[in-house]
Write a protein that holds these residues in place. Sequence first.
Motif, PDB file in Angstrom:
ATOM      1  N   LYS A 101      40.170  35.630  42.792  1.00  0.00           N
ATOM      2  CA  LYS A 101      40.201  34.652  41.812  1.00  0.00           C
ATOM      3  C   LYS A 101      39.848  35.269  40.514  1.00  0.00           C
ATOM      4  N   LYS A 109      45.185  31.213  38.202  1.00  0.00           N
ATOM      5  CA  LYS A 109      44.968  30.242  39.131  1.00  0.00           C
ATOM      6  C   LYS A 109      46.504  29.742  39.779  1.00  0.00           C
ATOM      7  N   GLU A 122      43.376  22.228  43.806  1.00  0.00           N
ATOM      8  CA  GLU A 122      42.439  22.459  42.444  1.00  0.00           C
ATOM      9  C   GLU A 122      41.087  22.212  42.930  1.00  0.00           C
ATOM     10  N   TYR A 153      40.001  25.256  44.772  1.00  0.00           N
ATOM     11  CA  TYR A 153      39.801  26.447  43.804  1.00  0.00           C
ATOM     12  C   TYR A 153      38.491  26.310  42.737  1.00  0.00           C
TER      13      TYR A 153
END
Lengths: 261, 77
Positions: free
Chosen positions: A91, A96, B71, B74
Motif C-alpha cells: 500500500k 490504490k 475501498e 483498503y
Amino acid sequence: MDILTLLSSIPGLKIDCSKNTTVNIHVGRDYISQNGKRIGGEQEIEKILDEIKKSKNNDSLPLQIINKDQEKELSQTENKSLKNSEIKLLKDNLPKEEIKPILLAKAIHNSILKKETKETINKLLETLENKYPKKGKRILNLLTAGYFDELIIPMINLCNGNKNKNFKEFYLKSIDFHPTAIFVNKDTTTHQIHTEIKKRLKQKTIPQIKIHAIGTQNIQTKNNAIKLLDVDSKIEINQTKRPNLNTIEEITIIKVIKNFE
Amino acid sequence: MKGEVIISFDDSSKDLILDSLGLKKDKDFLIDSKGNSIKNSRNEKIKHSEFGGVLQGSKIFIKNDVDDVLEYVYNQI
C-alpha cells in the motif's frame, strides 16, 4: 446487552465463545438463518432489528450489515490471516487501483486455502475477472504460486521502499509479463506456451523459467509444449509436483545454462 | 464475549434493515431521519436499489458493489 449476548439467547444459533469469533447470520423477510440453516423467525428478527435501532443514532454500529451478494467478498478480504504488514508495504508503494485487485486475489487465495465451497470460490473468481479482466488472473497466479512472497515483496526493500517508479515499474512489468513464470490455464494452447517459453529464452539474463500447470489437462498441454522445444545443452529441464487442493500442480523448470560453448 | 457479528440481508429483507437504521427512500435515493443523503466513502449518493449495507467504523455505508467493499478494506489497512 451486547449483540453477541443477545444472539447467544437464540436457540440453535452457534457461537464459539472460547475465542474471538465471527458470527454470520442471514436475515430474510420472515426468518433468520446461520450457514443455510433456519434458526429463527419473526421474533428473532425483531430482537436483531431492535439492537440495530438502538444504535442507529450512534456514530458506529456494533455489527456489520451487508447485502448477501457482497458477504463473501467482505469476509474473505477482511480475513485476519492476511499478512497486514506485507499489504501495508504494498500500500505504501503502489497506488490504490493496484492494491484493490491484490486484495481480491488474496481473498480468493484465502478461500482456496480454507477449502471454501466451489460456489464461493467461483463467485469470487468471477468478480475478479469482471472487475480486473486484464490483470486479475495474472495477479492471482503470481500470488498463489508464491511470487509475491519470494520476489515481489522483497523487491520493495531492494528498491528502498521509495514511492518511486522503480518498484512500481517493476511491479507493473511483472504483472504484464513475468519473465521467469508461465501459467497454464484451460484456455492456453500448446503453441502459446511454446511461444512464451521462446520469448523468455531470448532474454539473456533469465536464469530459469518455471511453467505452472494445475490439473491433468493443463499438465498435458504443458508437457506437449515442452516436447516441441529443441532440447540442447543450453537448457536443462526438471519437473516437480505438489498437491494443490484436490489435484496436482506440476511445475516444469527450464534452467538456462550459461557460458555454453 | 468478544467477536464480530455480520448480518446479511437480501432484497426481501432490505426494507426491514433500512427501517431499523432509520433510513428511507427519497425518490430513488436514501436519506436519514434528518433528510440528509446517505453517501458512501467516495461521497456518492446511494440509491435504494444500490444499498449494500453499513460497515463498522463510523457507520460506513456501501453500495452493493465489490468496489465499495474493497475501498473499505483498503482504508482499514
